[in-house]
Design an enzyme around this catalytic site. Structure first.
Site, PDB file in Angstrom:
ATOM      1  N   THR A 150       7.802   4.593   1.330  1.00  0.00           N
ATOM      2  CA  THR A 150       8.119   3.203   0.981  1.00  0.00           C
ATOM      3  C   THR A 150       7.914   2.278   2.167  1.00  0.00           C
ATOM      4  O   THR A 150       7.420   1.159   2.013  1.00  0.00           O
ATOM      5  CB  THR A 150       9.562   3.093   0.448  1.00  0.00           C
ATOM      6  OG1 THR A 150       9.691   3.933  -0.707  1.00  0.00           O
ATOM      7  CG2 THR A 150       9.922   1.662   0.079  1.00  0.00           C
ATOM      8  N   CYS A 151       8.254   2.748   3.348  1.00  0.00           N
ATOM      9  CA  CYS A 151       8.121   1.927   4.553  1.00  0.00           C
ATOM     10  C   CYS A 151       6.654   1.590   4.843  1.00  0.00           C
ATOM     11  O   CYS A 151       6.328   0.462   5.218  1.00  0.00           O
ATOM     12  CB  CYS A 151       8.739   2.646   5.746  1.00  0.00           C
ATOM     13  SG  CYS A 151      10.466   3.123   5.461  1.00  0.00           S
ATOM     14  N   SER A 152       5.776   2.570   4.670  1.00  0.00           N
ATOM     15  CA  SER A 152       4.352   2.377   4.962  1.00  0.00           C
ATOM     16  C   SER A 152       3.556   1.791   3.808  1.00  0.00           C
ATOM     17  O   SER A 152       2.538   1.147   4.037  1.00  0.00           O
ATOM     18  CB  SER A 152       3.706   3.719   5.347  1.00  0.00           C
ATOM     19  OG  SER A 152       4.175   4.143   6.602  1.00  0.00           O
ATOM     20  N   LEU A 183       6.606  -2.544   5.309  1.00  0.00           N
ATOM     21  CA  LEU A 183       5.843  -3.142   6.408  1.00  0.00           C
ATOM     22  C   LEU A 183       4.618  -3.907   5.913  1.00  0.00           C
ATOM     23  O   LEU A 183       4.374  -5.036   6.365  1.00  0.00           O
ATOM     24  CB  LEU A 183       5.455  -2.084   7.445  1.00  0.00           C
ATOM     25  CG  LEU A 183       4.647  -2.581   8.653  1.00  0.00           C
ATOM     26  CD1 LEU A 183       5.359  -3.700   9.408  1.00  0.00           C
ATOM     27  CD2 LEU A 183       4.340  -1.410   9.586  1.00  0.00           C
ATOM     28  N   THR A 225       6.848   6.709   6.714  1.00  0.00           N
ATOM     29  CA  THR A 225       7.453   7.237   5.494  1.00  0.00           C
ATOM     30  C   THR A 225       6.916   6.431   4.297  1.00  0.00           C
ATOM     31  O   THR A 225       6.445   5.303   4.475  1.00  0.00           O
ATOM     32  CB  THR A 225       8.984   7.191   5.567  1.00  0.00           C
ATOM     33  OG1 THR A 225       9.396   5.850   5.797  1.00  0.00           O
ATOM     34  CG2 THR A 225       9.512   8.078   6.683  1.00  0.00           C
TER      35      THR A 225
END
Length: 160
Positions: free
Chosen positions: A48-50, A54, A46
């Site tokens: 923001t996560c990618s 992370l 997703t």
């Protein structure tokens, strides 16, 4: 009710991607006898996560290691998705990726997020915690739509 500082993590079965292999482990033994920053994201791949969450931990991984702190990433995704995401994001082999496909661990923490209105089902809230020997020393849960307190930079400052 969500987990609070000073409490022990629940001991549940979880899939772990370590050194490129998928294993079934228990959360109790994963956190026993070590210092860990555990951060959770709503979903692998997703935005923001990618693009931020992370990658921040990947970029600062060596700094955590120098402090004797292990890093683990949690998402309510299956083990194959987590394994592919780790490869895509060049996650260091020593950073554990926890695949909580049924949200068992996330629910036991009391940190689930209902994303069914967005077609995502039950997911994890965005958070980071500092755990020492299975006990939560610090817990930073983000408000919906925010990304600050659970970043790698914030956690490095928090555990200084």
């Amino acid at each position: 009710m969500s987990l609070q500082t000073g409490q022990s993590l629940p001991d549940v079965e979880i899939k772990v991607i370590a050194d490129g292999a998928i294993e079934t482990r228990h959360s109790g033994e994963l956190f026993a006898g070590r210092k860990v920053v555990l951060f959770a994201v709503p979903g692998a791949f997703t935005p923001t996560c990618s693009n931020k969450h992370l990658p921040g931990y990947v970029n600062h991984f060596a700094e955590f290691q120098k402090r004797g702190i292990d890093v683990m990433c949690l998402a309510v995704n299956d083990a194959f998705v987590m394994q592919a995401w780790a490869q895509n994001q060049h996650v260091p082999p020593a950073m554990m990726m926890l695949a909580d496909g049924n949200a068992s661990f996330t629910s036991a923490l009391g940190l689930e997020l209902d994303g069914t209105a967005y077609g995502m089902g039950i997911r994890s809230r965005r958070f980071a915690m500092y755990v020492v020997n299975g006990v939560v020393e610090q817990l930073h849960v983000e408000a919906p739509g925010e990304f600050r307190a659970s970043s790698a930079e914030s956690m490095l400052d928090a555990v200084a």
